[in-house]
Design an enzyme around this catalytic site. Sequence first.
Site, mmCIF file in Angstrom:
data_model
loop_
_atom_site.group_PDB
_atom_site.id
_atom_site.type_symbol
_atom_site.label_atom_id
_atom_site.label_comp_id
_atom_site.label_asym_id
_atom_site.label_seq_id
_atom_site.Cartn_x
_atom_site.Cartn_y
_atom_site.Cartn_z
ATOM 1 N N TYR A 63 37.327 49.813 50.914
ATOM 2 C CA TYR A 63 37.708 49.108 49.831
ATOM 3 C C TYR A 63 38.830 50.178 49.036
ATOM 4 O O TYR A 63 38.376 51.089 48.364
ATOM 5 C CB TYR A 63 36.676 48.680 48.753
ATOM 6 C CG TYR A 63 35.627 47.915 49.452
ATOM 7 C CD1 TYR A 63 35.940 47.080 50.533
ATOM 8 C CD2 TYR A 63 34.073 47.785 48.869
ATOM 9 C CE1 TYR A 63 35.211 46.145 51.007
ATOM 10 C CE2 TYR A 63 33.545 46.875 49.517
ATOM 11 C CZ TYR A 63 33.766 45.890 50.685
ATOM 12 O OH TYR A 63 33.067 45.232 51.182
ATOM 13 N N PRO A 215 28.743 35.609 47.364
ATOM 14 C CA PRO A 215 27.968 34.593 46.703
ATOM 15 C C PRO A 215 28.394 33.591 45.895
ATOM 16 O O PRO A 215 27.934 32.688 45.473
ATOM 17 C CB PRO A 215 26.922 35.667 45.883
ATOM 18 C CG PRO A 215 27.838 36.886 45.861
ATOM 19 C CD PRO A 215 28.623 36.897 46.940
ATOM 20 N N PRO A 221 36.487 31.510 43.997
ATOM 21 C CA PRO A 221 35.307 31.083 43.494
ATOM 22 C C PRO A 221 34.934 29.587 43.649
ATOM 23 O O PRO A 221 35.742 28.746 43.527
ATOM 24 C CB PRO A 221 35.311 31.476 42.222
ATOM 25 C CG PRO A 221 36.128 32.731 41.929
ATOM 26 C CD PRO A 221 37.108 32.334 43.140
HETATM 27 N N1 LIG Z 1 30.132 42.737 54.560
HETATM 28 C C1 LIG Z 1 31.325 42.167 54.243
HETATM 29 O O1 LIG Z 1 32.028 41.804 55.291
HETATM 30 C C2 LIG Z 1 31.781 41.610 53.078
HETATM 31 C C3 LIG Z 1 32.966 40.790 52.636
HETATM 32 C C4 LIG Z 1 33.120 40.417 51.470
HETATM 33 C C5 LIG Z 1 32.504 40.908 50.331
HETATM 34 N N2 LIG Z 1 31.641 41.977 50.563
HETATM 35 C C6 LIG Z 1 30.712 42.447 49.521
HETATM 36 O O2 LIG Z 1 30.122 41.359 48.735
HETATM 37 C C7 LIG Z 1 30.262 41.554 47.327
HETATM 38 C C8 LIG Z 1 30.479 40.194 46.787
HETATM 39 O O3 LIG Z 1 31.644 39.527 47.405
HETATM 40 P P1 LIG Z 1 32.866 39.225 46.590
HETATM 41 O O4 LIG Z 1 33.242 40.083 45.300
HETATM 42 O O5 LIG Z 1 34.001 39.363 47.478
HETATM 43 O O6 LIG Z 1 32.884 37.882 46.233
HETATM 44 P P2 LIG Z 1 31.948 36.800 45.182
HETATM 45 O O7 LIG Z 1 30.879 37.683 44.427
HETATM 46 O O8 LIG Z 1 31.583 35.635 45.772
HETATM 47 O O9 LIG Z 1 33.289 36.269 43.943
HETATM 48 C C9 LIG Z 1 33.878 37.424 43.599
HETATM 49 C C10 LIG Z 1 35.201 36.512 42.706
HETATM 50 O O10 LIG Z 1 34.489 35.680 41.820
HETATM 51 C C11 LIG Z 1 35.029 36.118 40.431
HETATM 52 N N3 LIG Z 1 33.895 36.050 39.522
HETATM 53 C C12 LIG Z 1 32.964 36.959 39.504
HETATM 54 N N4 LIG Z 1 31.913 36.431 38.459
HETATM 55 C C13 LIG Z 1 32.366 35.384 37.782
HETATM 56 C C14 LIG Z 1 32.350 34.680 36.770
HETATM 57 N N5 LIG Z 1 31.203 34.868 36.006
HETATM 58 N N6 LIG Z 1 33.149 33.664 36.407
HETATM 59 C C15 LIG Z 1 33.951 33.645 37.182
HETATM 60 N N7 LIG Z 1 34.589 34.064 38.094
HETATM 61 C C16 LIG Z 1 33.788 35.166 38.540
HETATM 62 C C17 LIG Z 1 35.867 37.460 40.370
HETATM 63 O O11 LIG Z 1 36.699 37.554 39.748
HETATM 64 P P3 LIG Z 1 36.732 38.468 38.393
HETATM 65 O O12 LIG Z 1 37.175 40.058 38.963
HETATM 66 O O13 LIG Z 1 37.912 38.033 37.630
HETATM 67 O O14 LIG Z 1 35.359 38.496 37.930
HETATM 68 C C18 LIG Z 1 36.210 37.422 41.854
HETATM 69 O O15 LIG Z 1 37.346 36.900 42.280
HETATM 70 C C19 LIG Z 1 31.879 42.558 47.400
HETATM 71 O O16 LIG Z 1 31.895 42.862 45.986
HETATM 72 C C20 LIG Z 1 31.525 43.447 48.604
HETATM 73 O O17 LIG Z 1 30.790 44.483 47.941
HETATM 74 C C21 LIG Z 1 30.916 42.250 51.849
#
Ligand SMILES: NC(=O)c1ccc[n+]([C@@H]2O[C@H](COP(=O)([O-])OP(=O)(O)OC[C@H]3O[C@@H](n4cnc5c(N)ncnc54)[C@H](OP(=O)(O)O)[C@@H]3O)[C@@H](O)[C@H]2O)c1
Length: 293
Positions: A63, A215, A221
Amino acid sequence: MNDLSKAGTFSLGNHRVNRIGYGAMQLAGPGVFGPPRDRDAALQVLRQAVAHGVNHIDTSDFYGPHITNHLIREALSPYPEDLVIVTKVGAVRGEDASWNPAFSREALTQAVHDNLRNLELDTLEVVNFRCMLSATQDTAEGSIEAPLTVLAELQRQGLIRHIGLSHVTPTQVAQGRSVCDIVCVQNHYNLAHRKDDELIDNLARDGIAYVPYFPLGGFSPLQSSALSQVAEQLAASPMQVALAWLLQRSPNILLIPGTSSAAHLRENLAAAELVLPEEALEQLDKIAGAGGA
Ligand SMILES: NC(=O)c1ccc[n+]([C@@H]2O[C@H](COP(=O)([O-])OP(=O)(O)OC[C@H]3O[C@@H](n4cnc5c(N)ncnc54)[C@H](OP(=O)(O)O)[C@@H]3O)[C@@H](O)[C@H]2O)c1
């Protein structure tokens, strides 16, 4: 102050962590590449997460690359004793921001040493092997024995405490477990994407954590009328309902919602207190039935 204990805890190796943690990927710049738009805000989000009781943070040296690990070190080191930082190896970023597989012995060893240095740790508590056997983002069957054997050797050297898997099929999980102890599996799963239902239940029976990535739906989202309706009925936000649904789905699910916003962080942590009644769960099942699963 949110009361994370309402969501309970689950085992992550020899640790017991709160079921709502934090995913650090959104802290890097656009496209998970380069520095954050607002560095101070990123540091604040990390500090607030821990101040509110988060003791499980998911990261990776890919990242940024390296950016989120540097931010975590700056914001949180010396680390609280109960904080479990989970990282992942198995890929590297190209100069064009591309994500490229990197799971040779040399690449994995280098990645473990990079994570140790960038996080300023002597041992990595949990390292996920992020499986990228194919050039596409789809999970692809294929042997993970060789890379896991390398990680198991690094574990015996004391550089890694626990090993997990990410982006894997049930067959690969079984294969991984024949090579070494696996403490967690991190795959794509949410209200609308439920392909791993059987895997989650099988892991729960064996006391292994399942950590859904995306998630909240990831870069776009989740949006659905059923989700909005349930949220309105419960005076909660749609994202809180999506997280509460995961918490209720299975006790071995650990959440790592990602955000770069302190307000969203607080909103997400407050999902620990939201209980979804049976009728809400039925309404939310329509989302998977609508073709999202
Ligand atoms: N192993 C893998 O291949 C893999 C792949 C992807 C991700 N990951 C891990 O999983 C974690 C979670 O996934 P992710 O961050 O990609 O996706 P996520 O948690 O499903 O969603 C993140 C998105 O949602 C928005 N968001 C978060 N809280 C919100 C709220 N209360 N209201 C409205 N929008 C909201 C964020 O924007 P804002 O910043 O504007 O809040 C961002 O655009 C990552 O941080 C990473 O550590 C792992």
